[in-house]
Design a protein around this motif. Structure first.
Motif, PDB file in Angstrom:
ATOM      1  N   ALA A  78       0.807  -1.223   0.000  1.00 21.22           N
ATOM      2  CA  ALA A  78       0.000   0.000   0.000  1.00 21.22           C
ATOM      3  C   ALA A  78       0.841   1.274   0.000  1.00 21.22           C
ATOM      4  O   ALA A  78       0.301   2.381  -0.133  1.00 21.22           O
ATOM      5  N   LEU A  79       2.149   1.138   0.140  1.00 22.49           N
ATOM      6  CA  LEU A  79       3.011   2.318   0.200  1.00 22.49           C
ATOM      7  C   LEU A  79       3.029   3.066  -1.128  1.00 22.49           C
ATOM      8  O   LEU A  79       2.950   2.452  -2.208  1.00 22.49           O
ATOM      9  N   LEU A  80       3.148   4.380  -1.050  1.00 23.46           N
ATOM     10  CA  LEU A  80       3.278   5.212  -2.240  1.00 23.46           C
ATOM     11  C   LEU A  80       4.753   5.453  -2.535  1.00 23.46           C
ATOM     12  O   LEU A  80       5.593   5.418  -1.633  1.00 23.46           O
ATOM     13  N   PRO A  81       5.098   5.706  -3.791  1.00 21.54           N
ATOM     14  CA  PRO A  81       6.503   5.995  -4.113  1.00 21.54           C
ATOM     15  C   PRO A  81       6.965   7.275  -3.426  1.00 21.54           C
ATOM     16  O   PRO A  81       6.167   8.154  -3.103  1.00 21.54           O
ATOM     17  N   PHE A  82       8.275   7.365  -3.217  1.00 21.65           N
ATOM     18  CA  PHE A  82       8.851   8.608  -2.716  1.00 21.65           C
ATOM     19  C   PHE A  82       8.577   9.738  -3.703  1.00 21.65           C
ATOM     20  O   PHE A  82       8.581   9.534  -4.922  1.00 21.65           O
ATOM     21  N   GLU A  83       8.364  10.911  -3.159  1.00 19.92           N
ATOM     22  CA  GLU A  83       8.202  12.088  -4.021  1.00 19.92           C
ATOM     23  C   GLU A  83       9.533  12.505  -4.632  1.00 19.92           C
ATOM     24  O   GLU A  83       9.599  12.956  -5.782  1.00 19.92           O
ATOM     25  N   HIS A  84      10.616  12.314  -3.866  1.00 12.94           N
ATOM     26  CA  HIS A  84      11.943  12.707  -4.337  1.00 12.94           C
ATOM     27  C   HIS A  84      12.790  11.451  -4.550  1.00 12.94           C
ATOM     28  O   HIS A  84      12.948  10.632  -3.642  1.00 12.94           O
ATOM     29  N   LEU A  85      13.317  11.323  -5.758  1.00 14.20           N
ATOM     30  CA  LEU A  85      14.119  10.161  -6.128  1.00 14.20           C
ATOM     31  C   LEU A  85      15.547  10.599  -6.445  1.00 14.20           C
ATOM     32  O   LEU A  85      15.817  11.793  -6.636  1.00 14.20           O
ATOM     33  N   PRO A  86      16.476   9.665  -6.499  1.00 12.64           N
ATOM     34  CA  PRO A  86      17.846  10.032  -6.905  1.00 12.64           C
ATOM     35  C   PRO A  86      17.838  10.718  -8.262  1.00 12.64           C
ATOM     36  O   PRO A  86      17.051  10.363  -9.149  1.00 12.64           O
ATOM     37  N   GLN A  87      18.703  11.684  -8.416  1.00 11.66           N
ATOM     38  CA  GLN A  87      18.756  12.442  -9.670  1.00 11.66           C
ATOM     39  C   GLN A  87      19.619  11.696 -10.688  1.00 11.66           C
ATOM     40  O   GLN A  87      20.787  12.014 -10.906  1.00 11.66           O
ATOM     41  N   ILE A  88      19.006  10.682 -11.289  1.00  6.41           N
ATOM     42  CA  ILE A  88      19.674   9.905 -12.329  1.00  6.41           C
ATOM     43  C   ILE A  88      18.779   9.909 -13.559  1.00  6.41           C
ATOM     44  O   ILE A  88      17.592  10.251 -13.490  1.00  6.41           O
ATOM     45  N   ASP A  89      19.351   9.526 -14.675  1.00  5.74           N
ATOM     46  CA  ASP A  89      18.605   9.410 -15.919  1.00  5.74           C
ATOM     47  C   ASP A  89      17.910   8.043 -15.923  1.00  5.74           C
ATOM     48  O   ASP A  89      18.545   7.021 -16.200  1.00  5.74           O
ATOM     49  N   PHE A  90      16.616   8.035 -15.601  1.00  5.09           N
ATOM     50  CA  PHE A  90      15.911   6.754 -15.508  1.00  5.09           C
ATOM     51  C   PHE A  90      15.760   6.073 -16.863  1.00  5.09           C
ATOM     52  O   PHE A  90      15.476   4.883 -16.933  1.00  5.09           O
ATOM     53  N   SER A  91      15.970   6.820 -17.953  1.00  8.23           N
ATOM     54  CA  SER A  91      15.939   6.176 -19.266  1.00  8.23           C
ATOM     55  C   SER A  91      17.151   5.269 -19.455  1.00  8.23           C
ATOM     56  O   SER A  91      17.174   4.423 -20.348  1.00  8.23           O
ATOM     57  N   ARG A  92      18.179   5.446 -18.610  1.00  8.48           N
ATOM     58  CA  ARG A  92      19.373   4.610 -18.683  1.00  8.48           C
ATOM     59  C   ARG A  92      19.401   3.576 -17.562  1.00  8.48           C
ATOM     60  O   ARG A  92      20.445   2.987 -17.277  1.00  8.48           O
ATOM     61  N   THR A  93      18.279   3.373 -16.916  1.00  6.54           N
ATOM     62  CA  THR A  93      18.203   2.382 -15.851  1.00  6.54           C
ATOM     63  C   THR A  93      17.906   1.018 -16.447  1.00  6.54           C
ATOM     64  O   THR A  93      16.869   0.813 -17.079  1.00  6.54           O
ATOM     65  N   GLN A  94      18.829   0.108 -16.261  1.00  7.16           N
ATOM     66  CA  GLN A  94      18.732  -1.219 -16.855  1.00  7.16           C
ATOM     67  C   GLN A  94      17.766  -2.108 -16.100  1.00  7.16           C
ATOM     68  O   GLN A  94      17.053  -2.905 -16.693  1.00  7.16           O
ATOM     69  N   ALA A  95      17.730  -1.972 -14.766  1.00  5.59           N
ATOM     70  CA  ALA A  95      16.910  -2.894 -13.986  1.00  5.59           C
ATOM     71  C   ALA A  95      16.766  -2.415 -12.553  1.00  5.59           C
ATOM     72  O   ALA A  95      17.564  -1.611 -12.064  1.00  5.59           O
ATOM     73  N   ILE A  96      15.741  -2.939 -11.900  1.00  7.24           N
ATOM     74  CA  ILE A  96      15.622  -2.878 -10.449  1.00  7.24           C
ATOM     75  C   ILE A  96      16.186  -4.189  -9.911  1.00  7.24           C
ATOM     76  O   ILE A  96      15.748  -5.276 -10.310  1.00  7.24           O
ATOM     77  N   VAL A  97      17.177  -4.086  -9.045  1.00  5.65           N
ATOM     78  CA  VAL A  97      17.777  -5.275  -8.441  1.00  5.65           C
ATOM     79  C   VAL A  97      17.454  -5.201  -6.953  1.00  5.65           C
ATOM     80  O   VAL A  97      18.026  -4.402  -6.215  1.00  5.65           O
ATOM     81  N   THR A  98      16.525  -6.016  -6.517  1.00  4.12           N
ATOM     82  CA  THR A  98      16.029  -5.949  -5.148  1.00  4.12           C
ATOM     83  C   THR A  98      16.439  -7.165  -4.336  1.00  4.12           C
ATOM     84  O   THR A  98      16.615  -8.270  -4.885  1.00  4.12           O
ATOM     85  N   GLY A  99      16.582  -6.953  -3.039  1.00  6.28           N
ATOM     86  CA  GLY A  99      16.855  -8.062  -2.135  1.00  6.28           C
ATOM     87  C   GLY A  99      15.629  -8.884  -1.810  1.00  6.28           C
ATOM     88  O   GLY A  99      15.733  -9.916  -1.136  1.00  6.28           O
ATOM     89  N   ARG A 100      14.461  -8.441  -2.276  1.00  8.75           N
ATOM     90  CA  ARG A 100      13.253  -9.248  -2.040  1.00  8.75           C
ATOM     91  C   ARG A 100      13.410 -10.626  -2.682  1.00  8.75           C
ATOM     92  O   ARG A 100      13.954 -10.750  -3.783  1.00  8.75           O
ATOM     93  N   PRO A 101      12.894 -11.670  -2.026  1.00 12.83           N
ATOM     94  CA  PRO A 101      13.029 -13.021  -2.595  1.00 12.83           C
ATOM     95  C   PRO A 101      12.134 -13.216  -3.811  1.00 12.83           C
ATOM     96  O   PRO A 101      11.123 -12.515  -3.991  1.00 12.83           O
ATOM     97  N   GLU A 102      12.492 -14.170  -4.632  1.00  9.27           N
ATOM     98  CA  GLU A 102      11.779 -14.444  -5.877  1.00  9.27           C
ATOM     99  C   GLU A 102      10.297 -14.743  -5.637  1.00  9.27           C
ATOM    100  O   GLU A 102       9.452 -14.440  -6.490  1.00  9.27           O
ATOM    101  N   ILE A 103       9.946 -15.272  -4.465  1.00 14.50           N
ATOM    102  CA  ILE A 103       8.553 -15.607  -4.176  1.00 14.50           C
ATOM    103  C   ILE A 103       7.662 -14.365  -4.148  1.00 14.50           C
ATOM    104  O   ILE A 103       6.439 -14.452  -4.308  1.00 14.50           O
ATOM    105  N   ASP A 104       8.268 -13.186  -3.982  1.00  8.84           N
ATOM    106  CA  ASP A 104       7.508 -11.932  -3.942  1.00  8.84           C
ATOM    107  C   ASP A 104       7.340 -11.291  -5.314  1.00  8.84           C
ATOM    108  O   ASP A 104       6.878 -10.152  -5.413  1.00  8.84           O
ATOM    109  N   ARG A 105       7.690 -11.987  -6.388  1.00  4.84           N
ATOM    110  CA  ARG A 105       7.700 -11.357  -7.709  1.00  4.84           C
ATOM    111  C   ARG A 105       6.333 -10.816  -8.116  1.00  4.84           C
ATOM    112  O   ARG A 105       6.223  -9.675  -8.593  1.00  4.84           O
TER     113      ARG A 105
END
Length: 322
Positions: free
Chosen positions: A201-228
């Motif tokens: 239910a959480l909302l995204p942060f209003e302020h994110l790191p100042q990077i070019d998200f068009s050059r973001t290859q992936a989200i790499v999370t520590g969450r386990p695969e069962i949470d996909r």
């Protein structure tokens, strides 16, 4: 790329040239001549190690022309100089620059940080990286898919210049703590399902790191695969469905911060990323240790601050010798 990648750090290269200091000093080089740009830093290190005057050559590949590009004049005929370059490549740069200096009546030896199986010319001094893809710290972007594609087209003559280094930045980002707040660990321990529902239910942060998200290859999370499924649903609801989602396999990587960090470093390298944005400072340190040429950035969402992380293992005086 079918060769194992061998990352070399600035510190390792500095130590290597320092190890050559006695021999280089005995040679009596009057100048350390760096071929711009890759040879500039090795030439500067040689200059500091031996006292040789730093000087530079500029090489134009299209015309195979070398020119003296220094405020100091060309050395007198008969002077002994050391030509410095980052790699003895498959092309003609090193040989043409050596020929140019010899035509000026100079005695020339060569130093390249590395040479490999494709090197057209074997340097007098160089680290033997045959059998490996040597990744130099100022060319960390050379491992990215886009750079390799551009390089192949450039070599074939179908494109102009490759482009500037920063144009090939590729990001991977952590999820919890970067795109949305972290749920404290004790809530998972108290009631796992309630904590997962709270997270969904959480909302995204209003302020994110100042990077070019068009050059973001992936989200790499520590969450386990069962949470996909539930993680992908959250990303889709908040506009991030286009990003590749990489999740941890608990059978390969446990929950300890160093194990999670090892998995993230491994994933970032497999994705050929140049930068990783991590929300946990401890994991950021471990990621930087596992992937020394990866630009690891610790993102502190509470303060909206980012810090570039670098790390080297340290042993105290009383630590046992491995």
């Amino acid at each position: 790329m079918d060769k194992p990648v061998l990352p070399l750090t600035y510190e390792q290269i500095d130590h290597w040239i320092a190890s050559l200091q006695p021999e280089l000093a005995r040679e009596g080089f009057t100048h350390a001549v760096g071929i711009l740009r890759g040879g500039a830093w090795p030439a500067t290190l040689v200059s500091h190690a031996t006292g040789a005057v730093p000087a530079f050559l500029r090489y134009e590949r299209a015309t195979r022309t070398a020119v003296w590009d220094s405020s100091v004049p060309l050395p007198a005929r008969g002077s002994k100089v050391l030509v410095c370059e980052d790699i003895a490549g498959a092309g003609h740069t090193l040989a043409d620059c050596v020929s140019f200096l010899r035509e000026q009546g100079l005695v020339v030896k060569t130093l390249t940080v590395v040479f490999d199986d494709l090197s057209r010319m074997r340097p007098d001094y160089g680290m033997d990286c045959r059998g490996y893809f040597a990744l130099l710290p100022w060319e960390r972007h050379a491992y990215t898919d886009r750079y390799r594609a551009r390089w192949q087209h450039t070599q074939a003559g179908t494109l102009g210049p490759i482009g500037e280094d920063h144009e090939f930045a590729v990001y991977a980002i952590d999820l919890d703590g970067v795109l949305l707040p972290d749920v404290p660990p004790h809530r998972y321990d108290a009631d796992l399902m309630a904590a997962l529902e709270e997270r969904d239910a959480l909302l995204p942060f209003e302020h994110l790191p100042q990077i070019d998200f068009s050059r973001t290859q992936a989200i790499v999370t520590g969450r386990p695969e069962i949470d996909r499924a539930r993680t992908a649903d959250w990303l889709a609801r908040h506009g991030y469905a286009h990003l590749r989602l990489v999740m941890r396999d608990p059978s390969r990587h446990g929950e300890h911060p160093e194990q999670v960090a090892a998995y993230k470093a491994e994933a970032a390298l497999e994705l050929a990323c140049t930068h990783f944005i991590e929300s946990d400072p401890v994991q950021a340190i471990f990621i930087a240790q596992h992937a020394p040429l990866l630009r690891v950035v610790w993102w502190d969402a509470a303060r909206r601050a980012a810090k570039l992380i670098a790390t080297q293992a340290w042993r105290g005086a009383d630590a046992p010798t491995p």
